[in-house]
Design an enzyme around this catalytic site. Sequence first.
Site, mmCIF file in Angstrom:
data_model
loop_
_atom_site.group_PDB
_atom_site.id
_atom_site.type_symbol
_atom_site.label_atom_id
_atom_site.label_comp_id
_atom_site.label_asym_id
_atom_site.label_seq_id
_atom_site.Cartn_x
_atom_site.Cartn_y
_atom_site.Cartn_z
ATOM 1 N N GLU A 240 0.953 -1.336 -0.124
ATOM 2 C CA GLU A 240 -0.046 -0.019 -0.086
ATOM 3 C C GLU A 240 0.807 1.355 -0.051
ATOM 4 O OE1 GLU A 240 -3.686 2.108 2.539
ATOM 5 O OE2 GLU A 240 -2.887 -0.008 3.073
ATOM 6 N N LYS A 256 -8.703 -0.643 1.054
ATOM 7 C CA LYS A 256 -9.577 -1.203 2.028
ATOM 8 C C LYS A 256 -10.394 -2.045 1.168
ATOM 9 C CE LYS A 256 -9.247 -0.004 6.132
ATOM 10 N NZ LYS A 256 -8.002 -0.739 6.449
#
Length: 688
Positions: A240, A256
Amino acid sequence: MVREEILTGVHLSPVQMLRALRDEPGLVGLFGDWHHGDTVIGVRPLRVLDAAEDPFAALDAPAPQEPGTGTEDSGAAFGGGWIGYLGYQLARRLERLPAAPPRPARLPEHHLGYYDHVLRHRAADGAWVLEWLPGTDPARVAAARRLALAAPGTPHGPAPYGCDPFTADASATAHAAAVTAVLGHIRDGDVFQTNICRGLEAGYRGDPLDLFCAGQQALAPRFAAFLRLPQGAVASLSPELFLRRTGRDVLTSPIKGTAPAASDPAALHASVKNRAENVMIVDLMRNDLSRACVPGSVRAPAAPRVEPHTGVHHLVADVHGRLPEGLGDGALLRATFPPGSCTGAPKIRAMEIVNALEPAAREVYTGAIGTAGPAGLVLNVAIRTFEFTGDRVRLGVGGGIVADSDPVDEAHETLVKAVPLLDAVGAELDGDLRQDWEGHRPATGPETLPALPVLPPASGEGVFTTLLVREGAPVDLDAHLGRLGASCRTCYGADLPRGVRGEVQERAAALPGPHRLRITAVPAPAGALSVTVTATALPPEPVPPWRLVPVRLPGGLGGHKWADRRVLAHEPVPGLWSRSCDPLLVDADGTLLETGRANVFVVVDGAVLTPPADGRILPGVVRARVLAALRAAGADVRERPVRWEELARATEVFVTNSVAGAHPVGAVDGVRRWEPGPVLRSLGPLLG
């Protein structure tokens, strides 16, 4: 301008170069999408920021530059700059937060080294380039050159290492309980989402660098980083991006939404729950960037996309912004740190809840790792990150909780994220965690459950029924008297006395508030029956979802409600049975029966299952009402044996009796936890 020199004759891979330099102080390595896909390795930093110094202030300072040059090099060079991590606890320097839970590893809150020279492996042609910043001491450059040229003759193979099985600082049950608490905050309107984590930990033998190399080669994560510290090491295999600043342009790409790699990516993209997680964090990151960026410049132009990362599928979104002239990286971080994808929204309240519910303080985990210098700022989100201190290694795992999160599924999702990492580095979960991981299977089989004694009932003590009195009226009186009368005829060959109904109604009419009323019929001389009626006031506080403790009882309690309840006095732990904790009776063949005072319903694959009233269980009055109501509503209802292993696949479990009505089961020990589900909610008026 950054100076550079191509190192001819050096043909090591990035991992081999990192291993060749393993004994160099301050060793760092950045693998992946940090700088045009090239690998950056640094050793012997010019200085390391002291723990007492403010890392944000250090990052605000302009990078070294020659007269007439900008602060970012416009070419392909990296050059150097700050490389290290910002730990999650730095949030306490930015916001007023309650005390964190105990810290497990005690790594510094931050570690930033300033590297005035680095080695860069160009992905395009495989060449090694030595780069250094303006003003670097020529002696340091010469020493770096000698080190790199000698690397092919230095041992650059893997060294053995080993991990003990990883244990968790919170069991699946404890993690699910924390998730349940977050759901309460969400229902109260306190937060929209909170990221809840737990830590996995193991003993470690060997050099942390070899674990990092194994993981990087197996997984090739987008933002891998290795940092050697005086106190230990950090090996990050993160997918990420937290922040990338190029000139004045800023990008964040929050992740997410997660699904196993074997699942259909389209299903993840269509998942309402996962999309909700992603949308909330995108909004949070837009808000954070707006605190630093030019008004109107922050945008999230597209829907999230599904990307494969480290053994799972993720939903990934992009948020862009543009900084005003003169704003430093420290100011940008003060507006955005820690990464919102690992806190929740609203951010400060979510961090307060994190401190209250997590068993140990986060350290590097969910902070940020990366670099800031002439080439710009690039930071990952420090997830999928191993932290080493002494002979221990720690791995944090967690996920975002939204209104329709399932507590047990969330506990399992932490292992969905951890297992591919552990497999890649040759590590494994301990026995309990492995069972949690393998399909939510029960931790024990029915043959290993504690056994209750098989005691023939003392029939002379009689039979009874229990019903609810509400506003002076006995509920379902005819059904209860009918069942009790049938038991009396079968067991004693006698009918209930004629005056029982009037006696019960008269006694109930005098009761203020809700009561539990018990009618007991005991055999008397000459074949008659003696009936007594007793009442107990019900406590005003609501009963939480029941906890069931499975025990074996061959043959069950039978189809009559005997007054002799000695068998249920045998508790696995003294004092265990209570208003919200009851035994779950399991027959010798592994089929479910009932609890000590209620019938059981299990929802599996959309069907509502309940054990048959075949003489092993009490045919409950509310059980009959629930069956009739569900059938009238068109539900798929089946009275059939319910196998022990079906519990692990159940999406909902509830119990029924005349006092509780239809009531949720929150957990079955050793199996899993549940939240109240749609079948129970559909019963409406039958809720107790």
